[in-house]
Design a protein around this motif. Structure first.
Motif, PDB file in Angstrom:
ATOM      1  N   PHE A  65      61.135  66.443  54.823  1.00 18.41           N
ATOM      2  CA  PHE A  65      62.090  67.014  55.767  1.00 18.41           C
ATOM      3  C   PHE A  65      62.217  68.524  55.644  1.00 18.41           C
ATOM      4  CE2 PHE A  65      64.295  62.690  55.084  1.00 18.41           C
ATOM      5  CZ  PHE A  65      63.400  62.076  55.941  1.00 18.41           C
ATOM      6  N   LYS A  66      61.527  69.111  54.682  1.00 16.64           N
ATOM      7  CA  LYS A  66      61.450  70.567  54.535  1.00 16.64           C
ATOM      8  C   LYS A  66      59.976  70.939  54.377  1.00 16.64           C
ATOM      9  CE  LYS A  66      65.891  71.462  52.197  1.00 16.64           C
ATOM     10  NZ  LYS A  66      66.492  71.987  50.938  1.00 16.64           N
ATOM     11  N   PRO A  67      59.549  72.058  54.968  1.00 20.19           N
ATOM     12  CA  PRO A  67      58.119  72.392  54.922  1.00 20.19           C
ATOM     13  C   PRO A  67      57.636  72.962  53.597  1.00 20.19           C
ATOM     14  CG  PRO A  67      59.325  74.039  56.198  1.00 20.19           C
ATOM     15  CD  PRO A  67      60.304  72.944  55.878  1.00 20.19           C
ATOM     16  N   ARG A  68      58.514  73.516  52.786  1.00 20.37           N
ATOM     17  CA  ARG A  68      58.066  74.237  51.589  1.00 20.37           C
ATOM     18  C   ARG A  68      57.359  73.313  50.591  1.00 20.37           C
ATOM     19  NH1 ARG A  68      61.705  78.110  47.559  1.00 20.37           N
ATOM     20  NH2 ARG A  68      59.972  78.777  46.254  1.00 20.37           N
ATOM     21  N   VAL A  69      56.281  73.816  49.989  1.00 17.19           N
ATOM     22  CA  VAL A  69      55.489  73.059  49.028  1.00 17.19           C
ATOM     23  C   VAL A  69      55.226  73.920  47.800  1.00 17.19           C
ATOM     24  CG1 VAL A  69      53.243  71.983  48.598  1.00 17.19           C
ATOM     25  CG2 VAL A  69      54.359  71.676  50.810  1.00 17.19           C
ATOM     26  N   PHE A  73      64.754  68.497  58.956  1.00 12.51           N
ATOM     27  CA  PHE A  73      66.154  68.045  59.010  1.00 12.51           C
ATOM     28  C   PHE A  73      67.091  69.189  59.391  1.00 12.51           C
ATOM     29  CE2 PHE A  73      70.246  67.335  56.823  1.00 12.51           C
ATOM     30  CZ  PHE A  73      70.625  66.134  57.413  1.00 12.51           C
ATOM     31  N   ARG A  74      66.668  70.404  59.101  1.00 12.22           N
ATOM     32  CA  ARG A  74      67.528  71.588  59.324  1.00 12.22           C
ATOM     33  C   ARG A  74      68.087  71.640  60.741  1.00 12.22           C
ATOM     34  NH1 ARG A  74      66.109  76.352  61.421  1.00 12.22           N
ATOM     35  NH2 ARG A  74      63.898  75.815  61.280  1.00 12.22           N
ATOM     36  N   LEU A  75      67.325  71.189  61.695  1.00 11.17           N
ATOM     37  CA  LEU A  75      67.752  71.236  63.092  1.00 11.17           C
ATOM     38  C   LEU A  75      68.976  70.359  63.358  1.00 11.17           C
ATOM     39  CD1 LEU A  75      64.191  70.956  64.686  1.00 11.17           C
ATOM     40  CD2 LEU A  75      65.497  73.055  64.237  1.00 11.17           C
ATOM     41  N   GLN A 130      77.453  61.467  57.739  1.00 14.28           N
ATOM     42  CA  GLN A 130      76.945  60.153  58.136  1.00 14.28           C
ATOM     43  C   GLN A 130      76.443  60.175  59.576  1.00 14.28           C
ATOM     44  OE1 GLN A 130      79.992  57.269  57.318  1.00 14.28           O
ATOM     45  NE2 GLN A 130      79.830  57.493  55.100  1.00 14.28           N
ATOM     46  N   ARG A 131      77.172  60.835  60.440  1.00 13.85           N
ATOM     47  CA  ARG A 131      76.762  60.933  61.848  1.00 13.85           C
ATOM     48  C   ARG A 131      75.438  61.692  61.957  1.00 13.85           C
ATOM     49  NH1 ARG A 131      78.697  64.329  66.279  1.00 13.85           N
ATOM     50  NH2 ARG A 131      78.536  63.175  68.239  1.00 13.85           N
ATOM     51  N   ARG A 132      75.332  62.751  61.163  1.00 14.66           N
ATOM     52  CA  ARG A 132      74.120  63.572  61.145  1.00 14.66           C
ATOM     53  C   ARG A 132      72.909  62.743  60.706  1.00 14.66           C
ATOM     54  NH1 ARG A 132      76.503  67.855  58.873  1.00 14.66           N
ATOM     55  NH2 ARG A 132      76.185  67.119  56.753  1.00 14.66           N
ATOM     56  N   ASP A 133      73.077  62.000  59.604  1.00 15.89           N
ATOM     57  CA  ASP A 133      71.970  61.183  59.090  1.00 15.89           C
ATOM     58  C   ASP A 133      71.606  60.066  60.066  1.00 15.89           C
ATOM     59  OD1 ASP A 133      71.832  62.733  56.843  1.00 15.89           O
ATOM     60  OD2 ASP A 133      72.867  61.324  55.528  1.00 15.89           O
TER      61      ASP A 133
END
Length: 378
Positions: free
Chosen positions: A55-59, A74-76, A84-87
């Motif tokens: 859910f995040k691009p950093r590696v 997920f940031r969007l 809970q609503r967000r998830d």
């Protein structure tokens, strides 16, 4: 499975292959993130098409070219009010993405709490949560102000799907705190022996005859206990600390207070810590809690002796009793350090080949299959 059989399966058309999906928030800097990549290789060796969704691009790790990678940010969704609503909204997006871009995986393994919370709202089948930590200690369930709410939230999440715990201790903690809310099993983390050995030969450190500690500067690792115990020894071997973290400044100050500036070396974070482990006289761990304690098994691969506190999960499942120390007992830890500095080989222990990735991957397949059959009967 033979190499020839695996080769034949891996050359099948994509639509004929079974699929595994491993999901985690990101692939930067943690043990669970490294486990996802290692476990993915195990499934690949079994002939599966392996997908990794984050859910995040950093590696921060080299990405295994045998796996297929996806990023769904997920940031969007952070602007949506209410966790809970967000998830729940994000879970719908995740389900659509998986169905469209990957197809129906035979098993979905969700790793760590961000992914676990999202997948508690998923409508996809064959989801298994991988529990990487001793949750009651990590999230301080005993603290009435925050722990009780955390425990309630996790109970709702983990009752939705089966849970695979990375050690017997993690499973015991899970059952003691949540009860029999879902099928559980203990499956140890995979260790890529051949890769670790290769990385261990990447270079020779500039230091010789030293003690190594590898771990983030955070509460669980108890660098403070290690330093206070080390200060009680003759310090005949220098102590090298490899890692980064929010408590580093505090530990640096403690080194000054204990007059250990000439004996303790801060190495910082290294993407490849294995040469430092390989060339150490011994590895020390003084944690109050672990999930599995990857670094113990990795040290065993490299032939490096290990001493560790006997924290609730991990070390006692990997080490002989002689190698263990009581938690937070500075005098006992100092005594064990002194013994190891005089003769580290008495704390040598062998690597358990049952931890190889393909063996661990088979255990996940079997557990998921058993849970699926239970669900069908119900």
């Amino acid at each position: 499975m033979t190499n020839n059989a695996t080769s034949i399966i891996n050359n099948l058309p994509r639509e004929n292959k079974k699929k595994i999906l491993l999901v985690i928030n990101c692939l930067q800097g943690g043990g669970a993130e490294r486990v996802v990549l290692t476990l993915g290789q195990g499934f690949y060796e079994l002939g599966y098409e392996v997908h990794v969704l984050r859910f995040k691009p950093r590696v921060e790790y080299d990405l295994n070219p045998n796996l297929i990678y996806h990023v769904l940010k997920f940031r969007l969704y952070k602007k949506i009010p209410g966790a809970q609503r967000r998830d729940k909204f994000f879970a719908r997006t995740v389900d659509r993405y998986i169905t469209k871009k990957i197809g129906q995986p035979d098993v979905i393994l969700s790793n760590l709490d961000r992914s676990d919370s999202v997948f508690s709202y998923s409508r996809l089948p064959n989801i298994v949560y991988v529990i990487h930590n001793t949750l009651s200690l990590l999230y301080k369930f005993q603290q009435a102000d925050i722990g009780h709410q955390k425990k309630e939230n996790f109970t709702k999440i983990y009752s939705k799907n089966p849970c695979a715990c990375v050690s017997n201790g993690v499973q015991k903690d899970f059952l003691e705190n949540f009860g029999d809310i879902t099928p559980t099993i203990a499956i140890h983390n995979p260790i890529d022996r051949d890769c670790i050995r290769k990385l261990g030969d990447a270079f020779v450190p500039e230091y010789e005859n030293y003690i190594i500690h590898v771990g983030s500067f955070k509460e669980a690792k108890r660098h403070d206990v290690l330093l206070r115990a080390y200060a009680k020894t003759d310090q005949s071997l220098p102590l090298l600390l490899l890692g980064k973290g929010k408590l580093k400044n505090d530990i640096e100050q403690l080194v000054v207070e204990l007059n250990l500036e000439d004996k303790v070396v801060f190495l910082g974070f290294h993407e490849n810590p294995f040469p430092y482990i390989k060339h150490a006289r011994f590895k020390v761990l003084t944690s109050d809690w672990e999930g599995f304690a990857l670094v113990i098994a990795e040290s065993q691969v490299l032939g490096t002796p290990v001493i560790s506190t006997d924290c609730p999960s991990g070390p006692s499942e990997l080490l002989p009793q002689n190698n263990l120390m009581p938690m937070r007992d500075i005098d006992a830890i100092a005594a064990k350090l002194s013994l190891a500095m005089k003769n580290s080989e008495q704390f040598h222990s062998e690597f358990n080949e049952a931890l190889l990735p393909i063996t661990i991957a088979k255990k996940y397949i079997e557990f998921a299959s058993n849970c699926e059959n239970i669900g069908k009967k119900a």
